[in-house]
Motif scaffolding. Structure first.
Motif, PDB file in Angstrom:
ATOM      1  N   SER A 158      22.784 -28.262 -37.102  1.00 30.25           N
ATOM      2  CA  SER A 158      22.757 -29.721 -37.262  1.00 30.25           C
ATOM      3  C   SER A 158      21.485 -30.161 -37.959  1.00 30.25           C
ATOM      4  O   SER A 158      21.494 -31.118 -38.749  1.00 30.25           O
ATOM      5  N   GLN A 198      27.585 -34.947 -35.182  1.00 29.01           N
ATOM      6  CA  GLN A 198      28.061 -34.120 -34.074  1.00 29.01           C
ATOM      7  C   GLN A 198      28.681 -34.982 -32.972  1.00 29.01           C
ATOM      8  O   GLN A 198      29.713 -34.629 -32.418  1.00 29.01           O
ATOM      9  N   ASP A 226      29.896 -32.083 -39.161  1.00 34.10           N
ATOM     10  CA  ASP A 226      29.236 -31.425 -38.037  1.00 34.10           C
ATOM     11  C   ASP A 226      30.178 -31.352 -36.845  1.00 34.10           C
ATOM     12  O   ASP A 226      30.384 -32.340 -36.148  1.00 34.10           O
ATOM     13  N   GLU A 227      30.770 -30.184 -36.652  1.00 35.44           N
ATOM     14  CA  GLU A 227      31.709 -29.935 -35.551  1.00 35.44           C
ATOM     15  C   GLU A 227      32.778 -31.017 -35.450  1.00 35.44           C
ATOM     16  O   GLU A 227      32.905 -31.693 -34.430  1.00 35.44           O
TER      17      GLU A 227
HETATM   18 MG   LIG Z   1      24.601 -29.141 -33.763  1.00 33.77          MG
END
Ligand SMILES: [Mg+2]
Ligand SMILES: Nc1ncnc2c1ncn2[C@@H]1O[C@H](COP(=O)(O)OP(=O)(O)OP(=O)(O)O)[C@@H](O)[C@H]1O
Lengths: 297, 265, 329
Positions: free
Chosen positions: B58, B100, B191-192
């Motif tokens: 991240s 995230q 991010d994810e």
């Molecule tokens: Mg992360």
């Protein structure tokens, strides 16, 4: 310019700083643990000052007069937390929403006091003692006592925070409440204790404030709160040492400006320092913006 | 129309890299989250970024998107050095990202969320709001029509009038990605995007990634599920302790020792 | 009676302008501007000093800076400008990436200290006594129209300006600018990642809000002819905010209703029509206590207000005849 006046005013500044510091330490302790910026703090301070005033009018002697303020402050503070704030925290615990609740509470306290006091400004008698020359500075016995009280409070807070298990639990709480609870920190008790201590310090600050200014009115807390908040924000939330250092800077600045630039701008000088720090501040530490938004009251 | 998940790199030769990040370091106080990581991404390619928790994935994304200033290193985007640019300037140049924890504007409806992105900085000028020129009107109409199309493409037209705060976790992810598309990104950082998303939506997001890539958008996606990475990525980059430790096709990375070591360490 | 009504009409228009301006900053942009009243005060003071003539002239009992006697519409423009400039200065200092509650506290500090400074520094705006005998515009009309007629004329004039303010607020209301502002309010990092620069938008909303507030201050002082620190205590901002929250944040009509209820029905009408209780000043103090209680009740029972923010539906934003709904690619 005139160095005697400068030294004089620095001396006054240290006394003023002591007054601010006692309040700021209580404010910052509670801010650090609960994460709530308590705008009714100044009003609790006024309550304490009025309590001492009443006891003094009854001629009960010096000790009850001195004890009345912190006692009333502590009771008012924990009552506020357990009733009003607890009710609102159950519904929404955003830091900003609860700040607004404390502002409303402060408004209610201020104007209720104002109504009860018939909008008057009261004189307060307190012996200020002989003058003492300490190097280049001139103090009264009273102002030395105030400085001593501030130092004592700082020492006691630091000792309690760093030498006792209780202090360790409090510091854990201020870093991460969820984790602290998981580790078995008795939250309720800790937080109530925080409210009591910060309320007592608010009351004490109120007493110290009137011994220094010798007048008290319902609106006094607000102007004092301004300096306390400035010191607490400048010194970093939750740091008693930071609060004291910031109080010193602000106290000396206000008195030096009062001595040289006209007293109108003395309080503005304290604010100017805060404004300057806001504009120029480094982007690290607590200044870097939101850390945790959740409040535990 | 989302296509079958097929690896493009075999058929389409990647052009010059759209992103080149070299020797990036990101520090938080004393913590060095990214310690000299380098990464280049050509268009069009879907690059997976994997690594254990705390590897600095991240943080690397933040250095590319501008949310964190890199302590050292260079980020070159489209041939321009953007290392010193603030995030909104980078977004205007075509680096768009998701976070995230999904970022959705809670007090705006889904449709408005898309409009914010679609109108861009030019559509959100005060002068425009005061003067209301016909040109701006035309632009707003076009953007609204486009937003409606994107909503349909993501099959979320039915929630167009819902406030951001009323959405489920999976819907938030979809809205966040759809919002990025409204700005026509050249590089998309995800991010994810599959965390907290229902299984059928995971598949849908994967399909969308491939479809987006086919419009000549480079994608860098952080993801923990190897299954997802294997099915949509052309290339996989592995990070551990702030450094890039492997970079190659999914198969070759899986065969390598470094990945196992990183996850076991 | 008619005299009271026209007075109240002027107050209501002034309060509405201020409330819509604060709602832009608080509702749209999410900035807890507790120093809002400063911008109104700046407008009022500047209106007064550019209308009063030179300091120590006709009104020798008061001292103030500048001192000019500009013809009528000009002092209003000066007032609006002063409000905008003060807001901008305030914004440049406080609109930093700071936690919202800290920001609120800093605004409060500014409001309190500015009031202290202006009260103490007699040379600035005549200290805590404030300025009086500010000339009313076209006061010669008072002899021809009578005081009542003149008051209604002024009320009409204020209402026209208030409508102008409303059309500005409504125009900005649905714009991309306002949407970006609200986006940045909800998620700053998210908005920046889409190319929005919140810092600029917030300074702009501060400037516009400040101008409207300054204008409202100018209108008020042109009517009541006097202005002093007692008129702009920090709690005034709180009262405006109570009206906004009670009526409905980010809803122009909600703000209208809330402002009427709090500022007019509650504060003014009770002051005018209820019998005086206790010693002088007691009812004022009690009014503030009730406003505090009212605030708590509203945010507990009806946090979105009487008229909640209206949902902007997709159908209202989309052209009815959409150009092409087919696949573009
Ligand atoms: Mg992360
Ligand atoms: N804002 C921050 N302040 C301080 N340290 C941080 C901050 N953000 C990340 N870190 C630290 O930097 C390191 C890398 O974090 P980062 O979030 O980049 O890892 P990640 O690979 O994305 O992990 P995850 O898979 O859990 O999301 C971690 O040790 C983390 O604790």
């Amino acid at each position: 310019m005139n160095s005697t006046i400068l030294l004089q005013s620095i001396g006054f500044g240290i006394t003023t700083a002591a007054v601010i510091a006692i309040g700021a330490m209580g404010f910052t302790l509670q801010l650090g643990v609960t994460n709530l910026l308590n705008l009714s703090f100044g009003n609790i301070m006024t309550l304490g000052a009025f309590a001492s005033l009443i006891v003094e009018r009854w001629h009960l002697g010096l000790v009850p007069t001195i004890l009345a303020a912190p006692l009333v402050g502590a009771v008012a503070s924990v009552l506020l937390a357990r009733t009003l704030l607890a009710v609102f925290a159950r519904r929404q615990n955003g830091a900003f929403e609860l700040l607004m609740v404390t502002l409303a509470a402060g408004l209610i306290i201020e104007y209720t006091l104002d109504a009860l006091a018939h909008l008057q400004v009261f004189q307060f008698q307190f012996p200020s003692g002989a003058t003492v020359h300490l190097g280049p500075f001139v103090f009264t016995v009273l102002s030395l006592a105030l400085i001593g009280a501030a130092a004592l409070v700082l020492a006691a807070l630091l000792a309690a925070l760093h030498l006792t298990r209780l202090g360790k639990a409090l510091r854990a709480l201020s870093v991460d409440p969820k984790l602290a609870r998981a580790c078995g920190v008795p939250m309720r008790r800790m937080i109530n204790l925080t409210w009591i201590v910060s309320g007592a310090l608010a009351g004490l600050a109120g007493l110290v404030y009137v011994t220094n200014s010798l007048t008290i009115s319902a609106g006094a807390g607000l102007n004092f709160l301004v300096l306390v908040i400035a010191a607490a924000i400048l010194g970093g939330a939750g740091s008693p040492v930071g609060a004291v250092l910031a109080a010193l800077v602000i106290g000396v600045a206000t008195e030096v400006v009062a001595a040289f630039g006209g007293s109108y701008y003395s309080q503005a000088a304290g604010l100017a320092i805060l404004a300057l720090v806001l504009v120029l501040r480094p982007s690290t530490g607590m200044w870097s913006g939101p850390t945790r938004d959740e409040v535990t009251v | 129309m989302p296509t079958e998940t097929s690896n493009l790199s075999a058929t389409q030769m990647p052009s010059a890299p759209v992103l080149a990040a070299s020797d990036i370091c990101v520090r938080y106080g004393g913590v060095e989250a990214v310690a000299g990581a380098s990464l280049t991404i050509p268009t069009p390619q879907v690059v997976g970024l994997i690594g254990p928790n705390g590897a600095g994935k991240s943080s690397l994304l933040a250095a590319i998107g501008g949310q964190s200033r890199a302590a050292s290193g260079r980020v070159t985007f489209d041939g321009e050095d953007v290392t010193q640019l603030p995030p909104h300037q980078r977004a205007r140049r075509g680096i768009l990202r998701t976070f995230q924890t999904a970022s959705v504007f809670d007090g705006l409806t889904v449709f408005e969320n898309l409009l914010v992105a679609g109108l861009g900085d030019q559509g959100s000028r005060l002068r425009g709001a005061l003067l209301r020129t016909p040109a701006l009107h035309a632009r707003e109409r076009a953007t609204a029509a486009r937003a409606a199309r994107v909503l349909e493409e993501f099959e979320i037209s039915h929630i167009a009038d819902h406030y951001g705060r009323e959405l489920s976790g999976g819907q938030r992810r979809l809205v966040e990605i759809a919002r990025c598309l409204m700005r026509s990104p050249k590089l998309l950082l995800l991010d994810e995007p599959m965390v907290g998303v229902a299984p059928h939506l995971v598949e849908r997001i994967g399909e969308h990634c491939r479809a987006i890539c086919e419009r000549s958008v480079a994608i860098l996606i952080v993801e923990h599920s190897m299954e997802v990475i294997g099915s949509i990525c052309d290339r996989v980059v592995v990070m551990a302790s702030g450094e890039v430790i492997d970079d190659g096709s999914f198969a070759s990375v899986m065969k390598g020792e470094s990945v196992r070591e990183a996850y076991l360490a | 009676m008619s005299f009271y009504l026209s007075t109240i009409a002027v107050y209501f228009c002034v309060d509405l302008l201020a409330a819509w301006a604060l709602n832009m900053q608080f509702g749209w942009a999410g900035i807890p501007n507790f120093a809002f009243i400063l911008t109104q005060a700046a407008g009022a003071y500047m209106y007064a000093v550019v209308a009063l003539g030179p300091s120590g002239g006709l009104t020798a009992f008061q001292h103030y800076i500048l001192g000019a006697s500009l013809p009528f519409p000009l002092p209003l423009l000066v007032a609006a400008g002063a409000g905008g400039v003060v807001a901008l200065a305030l914004g440049l200092i406080t609109l930093r990436p700071l936690r919202r509650d800290y920001q609120a506290a800093v605004f409060l500090l500014f409001a309190v200290i500015a009031s202290d400074v202006v009260s103490a520094d007699v040379g600035l705006f005549n200290g805590s006594n404030g300025l009086a005998a500010v000339p009313q515009p076209f006061s010669s009309l008072q002899t021809t129209l009578g005081l009542g007629g003149y008051q209604w004329l002024y009320a009409g004039f204020t209402a026209v300006i208030c409508l102008g303010g409303l059309s500005l607020v409504r125009g900005l209301g649905g714009s991309g600018w306002q949407r970006a502002l609200r986006a940045a309010r909800d998620d700053e990092a998210g908005a920046r990642a889409l190319g929005v620069n919140p810092a600029v938008l917030r300074l702009q909303v501060f400037f516009i809000g400040g101008m409207l507030a300054g204008l409202s201050g100018g209108l008020l002082v042109g009517f009541i002819s006097a202005w002093s620190p007692g008129a702009w205590e920090y709690s005034e901002t709180f009262a405006i905010l109570t009206g906004i929250i009670l009526g409905g944040v980010s809803n122009n009509w909600g703000v209208f209703v809330g402002t009427f209820l709090v500022q007019i029905a509650f504060q003014e009408l009770t002051a005018l029509f209820l019998p005086q209780i206790g010693y002088p000043g007691l009812s004022d103090a009690l009014v503030w206590v009730v406003i505090g209680v009212l605030w708590l009740l509203v945010i507990y029972f009806r946090p979105r207000g009487i008229l909640p923010e209206r949902r902007t539906r997709m159908s209202t934003l989309q052209p009815s005849t959409s150009p092409e709904m087919s696949d573009a690619d």
